[in-house]
Design a protein around this motif. Sequence first.
Motif, PDB file in Angstrom:
ATOM      1  N   GLU A 221      -8.452 -11.919  10.607  1.00 51.18           N
ATOM      2  CA  GLU A 221      -9.565 -12.710  11.169  1.00 51.18           C
ATOM      3  C   GLU A 221     -10.571 -13.093  10.077  1.00 51.18           C
ATOM      4  OE1 GLU A 221      -9.342 -10.250  15.356  1.00 51.18           O
ATOM      5  OE2 GLU A 221     -11.160 -10.085  14.138  1.00 51.18           O
ATOM      6  N   VAL A 222     -10.889 -12.139   9.206  1.00 47.33           N
ATOM      7  CA  VAL A 222     -11.888 -12.471   8.166  1.00 47.33           C
ATOM      8  C   VAL A 222     -11.260 -13.340   7.067  1.00 47.33           C
ATOM      9  CG1 VAL A 222     -13.435 -10.523   8.571  1.00 47.33           C
ATOM     10  CG2 VAL A 222     -11.599 -10.249   6.938  1.00 47.33           C
ATOM     11  N   ARG A 223      -9.967 -13.097   6.823  1.00 47.43           N
ATOM     12  CA  ARG A 223      -9.276 -13.904   5.806  1.00 47.43           C
ATOM     13  C   ARG A 223      -9.216 -15.364   6.252  1.00 47.43           C
ATOM     14  NH1 ARG A 223      -4.126 -14.512   2.754  1.00 47.43           N
ATOM     15  NH2 ARG A 223      -2.891 -14.603   4.646  1.00 47.43           N
ATOM     16  N   ALA A 224      -8.979 -15.552   7.560  1.00 44.71           N
ATOM     17  CA  ALA A 224      -8.898 -16.911   8.106  1.00 44.71           C
ATOM     18  C   ALA A 224     -10.232 -17.642   7.958  1.00 44.71           C
ATOM     19  CB  ALA A 224      -8.493 -16.844   9.567  1.00 44.71           C
ATOM     20  N   ARG A 225     -11.334 -16.877   7.835  1.00 44.61           N
ATOM     21  CA  ARG A 225     -12.654 -17.502   7.643  1.00 44.61           C
ATOM     22  C   ARG A 225     -13.026 -17.593   6.165  1.00 44.61           C
ATOM     23  NH1 ARG A 225     -11.244 -15.700  12.612  1.00 44.61           N
ATOM     24  NH2 ARG A 225     -12.179 -17.036  14.173  1.00 44.61           N
ATOM     25  N   GLY A 226     -12.066 -17.360   5.307  1.00 47.19           N
ATOM     26  CA  GLY A 226     -12.276 -17.590   3.872  1.00 47.19           C
ATOM     27  C   GLY A 226     -12.839 -16.413   3.099  1.00 47.19           C
ATOM     28  N   ALA A 227     -13.010 -15.246   3.765  1.00 42.76           N
ATOM     29  CA  ALA A 227     -13.582 -14.097   3.049  1.00 42.76           C
ATOM     30  C   ALA A 227     -12.633 -13.612   1.946  1.00 42.76           C
ATOM     31  CB  ALA A 227     -13.822 -12.961   4.038  1.00 42.76           C
ATOM     32  N   ASP A 228     -13.218 -13.006   0.915  1.00 47.08           N
ATOM     33  CA  ASP A 228     -12.415 -12.345  -0.111  1.00 47.08           C
ATOM     34  C   ASP A 228     -12.128 -10.926   0.365  1.00 47.08           C
ATOM     35  OD1 ASP A 228     -12.515 -14.500  -1.787  1.00 47.08           O
ATOM     36  OD2 ASP A 228     -14.219 -13.746  -2.960  1.00 47.08           O
ATOM     37  N   VAL A 229     -10.889 -10.669   0.748  1.00 43.21           N
ATOM     38  CA  VAL A 229     -10.584  -9.350   1.310  1.00 43.21           C
ATOM     39  C   VAL A 229     -10.221  -8.356   0.207  1.00 43.21           C
ATOM     40  CG1 VAL A 229      -8.981  -8.071   2.788  1.00 43.21           C
ATOM     41  CG2 VAL A 229      -9.821 -10.315   3.503  1.00 43.21           C
ATOM     42  N   ILE A 230     -10.923  -7.221   0.219  1.00 39.86           N
ATOM     43  CA  ILE A 230     -10.589  -6.113  -0.703  1.00 39.86           C
ATOM     44  C   ILE A 230     -10.098  -4.978   0.197  1.00 39.86           C
ATOM     45  CG2 ILE A 230     -11.469  -4.504  -2.436  1.00 39.86           C
ATOM     46  CD1 ILE A 230     -13.900  -6.487  -2.722  1.00 39.86           C
TER      47      ILE A 230
ATOM     48  N   LYS B  49      -7.115 -10.279  -1.348  1.00 42.74           N
ATOM     49  CA  LYS B  49      -7.407 -10.842  -2.670  1.00 42.74           C
ATOM     50  C   LYS B  49      -7.283  -9.730  -3.713  1.00 42.74           C
ATOM     51  CE  LYS B  49      -9.772 -14.205  -5.017  1.00 42.74           C
ATOM     52  NZ  LYS B  49     -11.032 -14.859  -5.101  1.00 42.74           N
ATOM     53  N   ASP B  50      -7.825  -8.553  -3.352  1.00 42.24           N
ATOM     54  CA  ASP B  50      -7.723  -7.377  -4.226  1.00 42.24           C
ATOM     55  C   ASP B  50      -7.427  -6.175  -3.357  1.00 42.24           C
ATOM     56  OD1 ASP B  50      -8.598  -8.122  -7.082  1.00 42.24           O
ATOM     57  OD2 ASP B  50     -10.039  -9.142  -5.779  1.00 42.24           O
ATOM     58  N   SER B  51      -6.757  -5.204  -3.945  1.00 43.26           N
ATOM     59  CA  SER B  51      -6.504  -4.004  -3.135  1.00 43.26           C
ATOM     60  C   SER B  51      -6.450  -2.783  -4.045  1.00 43.26           C
ATOM     61  CB  SER B  51      -5.199  -4.145  -2.353  1.00 43.26           C
ATOM     62  OG  SER B  51      -4.129  -4.306  -3.252  1.00 43.26           O
ATOM     63  N   PHE B  52      -6.708  -1.639  -3.397  1.00 40.60           N
ATOM     64  CA  PHE B  52      -6.590  -0.356  -4.095  1.00 40.60           C
ATOM     65  C   PHE B  52      -5.779   0.534  -3.174  1.00 40.60           C
ATOM     66  CE2 PHE B  52      -7.702   3.995  -4.983  1.00 40.60           C
ATOM     67  CZ  PHE B  52      -7.653   4.025  -6.375  1.00 40.60           C
ATOM     68  N   CYS B  53      -4.769   1.208  -3.723  1.00 37.85           N
ATOM     69  CA  CYS B  53      -3.940   1.981  -2.791  1.00 37.85           C
ATOM     70  C   CYS B  53      -4.091   3.486  -2.990  1.00 37.85           C
ATOM     71  CB  CYS B  53      -2.483   1.526  -2.857  1.00 37.85           C
ATOM     72  SG  CYS B  53      -1.513   2.234  -4.174  1.00 37.85           S
ATOM     73  N   VAL B  54      -3.981   4.173  -1.844  1.00 38.12           N
ATOM     74  CA  VAL B  54      -4.130   5.626  -1.771  1.00 38.12           C
ATOM     75  C   VAL B  54      -2.760   6.176  -1.363  1.00 38.12           C
ATOM     76  CG1 VAL B  54      -5.285   7.478  -0.466  1.00 38.12           C
ATOM     77  CG2 VAL B  54      -6.551   5.387  -1.065  1.00 38.12           C
ATOM     78  N   ASN B  55      -2.405   7.375  -1.853  1.00 38.29           N
ATOM     79  CA  ASN B  55      -1.129   8.023  -1.497  1.00 38.29           C
ATOM     80  C   ASN B  55      -0.845   7.844   0.006  1.00 38.29           C
ATOM     81  OD1 ASN B  55       0.795   9.998  -0.711  1.00 38.29           O
ATOM     82  ND2 ASN B  55       0.393  11.074  -2.630  1.00 38.29           N
ATOM     83  N   ASN B  56       0.357   7.342   0.338  1.00 40.12           N
ATOM     84  CA  ASN B  56       0.590   7.016   1.750  1.00 40.12           C
ATOM     85  C   ASN B  56       0.809   8.227   2.660  1.00 40.12           C
ATOM     86  OD1 ASN B  56       3.100   7.552   0.883  1.00 40.12           O
ATOM     87  ND2 ASN B  56       3.848   5.438   0.982  1.00 40.12           N
TER      88      ASN B  56
END
Length: 593
Positions: free
Chosen positions: A519-528, A543-550
């Motif tokens: 929903e926020v991506r569709a409104r152009g937000a930069d998703v982290i 746009k950016d991501s940080f991953c944690v042990n699954n």
Amino acid sequence: MCGIVGCVLKNRKAAPILLDCISKLEYRGYDSVGIATADDNGIHLKKDSGKIEEVNNKIDLGEMPGEFGIAHVRWATHGIPSKENSHPHTDNSENIAVVHNGIIENYAEIKESLESEGFVFKSQTDTEVIPILIEKFMDKGFDLEESLRKTVEMINGSYAIGAISKDNPKEIVAARKDSPLIVGVGDFDFFIASDAPAILNYTNNIIYVDNGEFVVLNEEGAVIKDSDGNIVDKKIEVINWTADMAQKEGYDYFMLKEIHEQDQVIRDTLSEKDNISEIVSKLDDINRICFVACGTSYHASLTGKYLIESMAGIPTDVILASEFKYSANALDDKTLTIFISQSGETADTLKALRRANKTSKTLAIVNVLGSSATREAEFVIYTRAGPEIGVAATKTYISQLVCIYLFAAILADNDEILNRLEIIPDYILDVLNKEDEIKEIAYKYKDAKDFFFIGRGLAYPTALEGALKLKEITYIHGEGYAAGELKHGPLALIDKKIPVVVVVPPGNGYDKTMSNLEEVRARGADVITIGPCGVEAIKRESKDSFCVNNEVDEIIAPLVYVVPLQLLSYYVSIERNLDPDKPKNLAKCVTVE
Ligand code: M6R
């Protein structure tokens, strides 16, 4: 919220020691600093507005005569930060000097009456009435101690006061009501201070001064008296914190050091398990729990509500301490009211604790040993985080969460959670090992004007905490929201200028949070996104991501997912050339309502 120190030393100058001690209290206030010492020539005073280092470079605070004195760091309440408003304050004849932490509520009327008697005021502070009242009583023939007693009879509000007079060589008198005060007992040197870290370089022997008590400190030692002047036999407690624990140890800032201590803090806090089991064994008949706290401690409390209701099925409320007195609370003897506080001295929290003590069982989860909350609550759990100097709470939040997880799991006989807690330090180390990735993200978004942080269920308090950290140390507007609630209003604010940090651990809330991400991506937000490792969709949609042990699912995620958020705020603050340890307008311990 202001820090005070005083010392009486044997055969050495007080000023350098006072400077060292007050530097350890700079986390309590840093808009002004001052020192007053005394010797045969009278009172010597140096003070100014600014951080300790700046003021010291200008006027060399450590270079003053005298083997006893007092010092202060200020967090302004009455009067702007300025030289005149800095403590210590003196009387009209400049024979008396006073430092004060707290607020004198009726200062205006006292000031007016003293002015009508001809006394002159140099500052806009509430504190200045104290040295002038002491002067007035000493002029009438009372000694320093008696004059302080008579002064505090006249003032309303909260105070930890230290006073010296040129006529009382090597004596400090002090009084306490609702602001913290301790006494340090060395072999030949004696101290008063707002907090133990101030004096750990000199002694670990501490006496906790209670409300309504007075202290007379001289070369012989410290005498504590009650409000009627009777000597009180107080226990000296030896605390196991060391001076090193309050040093930066090679880190640029305390905040970074404290973030890096979190794996060890969890191991240390897990040692509270037996104490918590014993407390839980005495709570058979409770049918309701009510958490009360402020700021970061409030976010830990919100996590507690989710855990206790889902694991133990006990209805649980969370109330901001400053709002507690405005509702009826409906507490009774089957309610357990849990107070969470790093400092154990937060005025809002203490007021609520005193109120709750009258009707319910009370439990305090606190970091600072011997603080007021620990002495006033029925049960106490210590968060074993050691001294936290950065104003932004990090390691103490993690340790509060550990206590809450232990409490909920023991209440619910949930051995699986108890076992899983043991592995959390490893997950945190994984995050810390990838710190550079967060640094890069921080660099990209350092100039943003607004951020949103969203999460569902147990990830919601984590999102709130991420937003609070950002506001506090970067001065960027950050708003934490329940992911499902965005569409009920705030979605209108989302556009391509706003980074949205999505906290999305694996579990029940995962799919729905991913829909909110869309929903926020569709409104152009930069998703982290902060989510589990190895998920292609997260990389693709963000746009950016940080991953944690699954393996870190939504149940234990609050203990791990907050760490990248702490680091994000820290590095944005650094990129913006700010001091994350001393954010403007804030203080570590808020002792006013
Ligand atoms: O000492 P306390 O935990 O009672 O303090 C409560 C808040 O003032 C505190 O958590 C504050 O929000 C922190 N500086 C946030 O980082």
